[in-house]
Scaffold this motif. Structure first.
Motif, PDB file in Angstrom:
ATOM      1  N   LYS A   1      37.503   5.205 -27.221  1.00 47.91           N
ATOM      2  CA  LYS A   1      38.824   4.737 -26.775  1.00 47.91           C
ATOM      3  C   LYS A   1      39.695   5.848 -26.161  1.00 47.91           C
TER       4      LYS A   1
ATOM      5  N   ARG B   1      32.880  -3.609 -26.873  1.00 46.76           N
ATOM      6  CA  ARG B   1      32.039  -2.906 -27.849  1.00 46.76           C
ATOM      7  C   ARG B   1      30.815  -2.315 -27.165  1.00 46.76           C
TER       8      ARG B   1
ATOM      9  N   SER C   1      30.492   8.722 -29.076  1.00 46.26           N
ATOM     10  CA  SER C   1      31.469   8.457 -28.023  1.00 46.26           C
ATOM     11  C   SER C   1      31.135   9.252 -26.765  1.00 46.26           C
TER      12      SER C   1
ATOM     13  N   ARG D   1      35.205   0.538 -27.904  1.00 47.33           N
ATOM     14  CA  ARG D   1      34.796   1.218 -29.129  1.00 47.33           C
ATOM     15  C   ARG D   1      33.298   1.408 -29.104  1.00 47.33           C
ATOM     16  N   PRO D   2      32.808   2.650 -29.235  1.00 41.82           N
ATOM     17  CA  PRO D   2      33.565   3.888 -29.391  1.00 41.82           C
ATOM     18  C   PRO D   2      34.050   4.424 -28.041  1.00 41.82           C
TER      19      PRO D   2
END
Length: 396
Positions: free
Chosen positions: A276, A339, A299, A273-274
């Motif tokens: 995924k 993370r 992302s 995350r971010p």
């Protein structure tokens, strides 16, 4: 869904052999050197004066009582001069060949000249202010090793050994692709339901920052038109960098279209995350590599630095140097997601510390302007403590 570590290893396993090409010297800036560069002669190629002043034979100092008559001048850019009378001296300029029969240079600041007579006012050491022939590099020595990034410093070295043409690693042909009906041009006024194209422009700029040109596409949310455009892009490019169209929405057509075009899915969805929904695949016949990132700005930006750049460097045969910082705040990373946290860094007493930037999720584009990079933290039972050393991915 696979782990961040597994995804990274699979990406690197699919690096390309990009080959090499020859470019003009000035065009090699920020490219990757693809050959060892040798000194074509000794460096420096002669005993070189490093100060403006006079050149003398050191053994004559006691005989002359630190007083000399000037016999002539040795300038830079002329053949070696000769001191005919070692009880005298020659004026010598910085960069000049040290005259024959001279072994010491005394700068003007340490002498007094009057009526062509010189008086030395400071203690003199034999050999001072001379840059000796071959003291930097001998002829034939490797002065630059292949696999390094060419900066302005390397340009100077390449010029000094006569490399007007340089062999460098080939840049891949890259197409950056934005998807979505909601996107409009930068110079347009968006409707309330629209946004300007900023996401992939950020990636194009990141590529240009490394002197890597790219072309771009905008795909609307229509499966057939996406298929037609991607089929052409796969043929023309070595790499596709996509943003959007890989989640679970009704208009996320990219995975199905890629499969229909013969692109083998290596993985889809990473426990991070971010980012995924990250989709990665390869067209074996065309040898085109596809990075399809989630559409949120953070992302896309994070995955570009965490996956694409290491892949590119691996394809060039070099590695990105790992950087580390100390955490300025405790962080709890709960399983199962790795993370990726963008941080602001600060140098304190020689140590780089980092703390998370306040942000409003992976769609918060402006938060990237406040960060210096990312830390990538694996989930674990214990809290990451203040002062704990973690890997840092620099983005500016």
């Amino acid at each position: 869904m696979i782990t961040f570590k597994e995804a990274f290893e699979k990406v690197i396993d699919h690096r390309l052999d990009l080959g090499a090409e020859k470019v003009k010297l000035i065009d090699s800036l920020n490219r990757v050197l693809a050959e060892d560069v040798l000194a074509d002669r000794d460096f420096p190629p002669f005993d070189r004066a490093t100060k403006d002043g006079i050149a003398v034979q050191f053994s004559s100092l006691l005989e002359n009582g630190h007083a000399y008559t000037i016999e002539g001048v040795a300038a830079a850019g002329v053949a070696q001069q000769t001191l005919n009378n070692t009880s005298k001296c020659l004026e010598v300029m910085t960069g000049a060949v040290v005259p024959k029969h001279c072994d010491t240079v005394i700068m003007y600041e340490h002498i007094t000249i009057k009526d062509n007579k010189v008086t030395i006012n400071e203690i003199v050491t034999k050999g001072q202010n001379i840059h000796y022939k071959g003291s930097d590099e001998k002829a034939g020595a490797v002065v630059l090793s292949k696999g390094i990034k060419i900066t302005p410093a390397e340009i100077g070295v390449l010029a000094s050994v006569g490399k007007s043409v340089v062999k460098v690693k080939v840049n891949p042909n890259i197409c950056t692709i934005a998807t979505g009906n909601e996107l409009v041009e930068v110079d347009q006024l968006p409707e309330p339901h629209q946004i300007r194209k900023s996401n992939m422009l950020t990636i194009e700029a990141a590529l240009l920052n490394g002197t890597i040109p790219s072309n771009s596409l905008h795909l609307l949310d229509d499966k057939e038109s996406i298929k037609t455009a991607l089929e052409k892009a796969l043929i023309k490019n070595d790499v596709l960098l996509l943003s959007g169209g890989v989640s679970k929405g009704k208009f996320d057509f990219i995975p199905d279209v890629m499969e229909s075009l013969g692109v083998e899915k290596v993985f889809h969805r990473v426990a991070q995350r971010p980012g995924k929904p990250f989709w990665f695949g390869v067209h074996a016949k065309l040898k085109t590599v596809v990075f399809s990132f989630p559409g949120n700005p953070v992302s896309t930006f994070a995955n570009y630095h965490l996956y694409f750049l290491p892949w590119l460097y691996a394809s060039w045969g070099i590695q990105i140097e790992n950087l580390y910082i100390k955490l300025g705040v405790p962080l709890k990373i709960v399983p199962p997601l790795t993370r990726i946290i963008h941080v602001k860094t600060e140098l304190k007493e020689g140590v780089v510390w980092g703390a998370p930037v306040i942000e409003n999720g992976s769609g918060d584009l402006t938060s990237l302007t406040k960060a210096d990079g990312f830390v990538c933290l694996e989930p674990k039972e214990n809290t990451y403590e203040v002062g704990e050393v973690v890997r840092f991915v620099k983005t500016r």
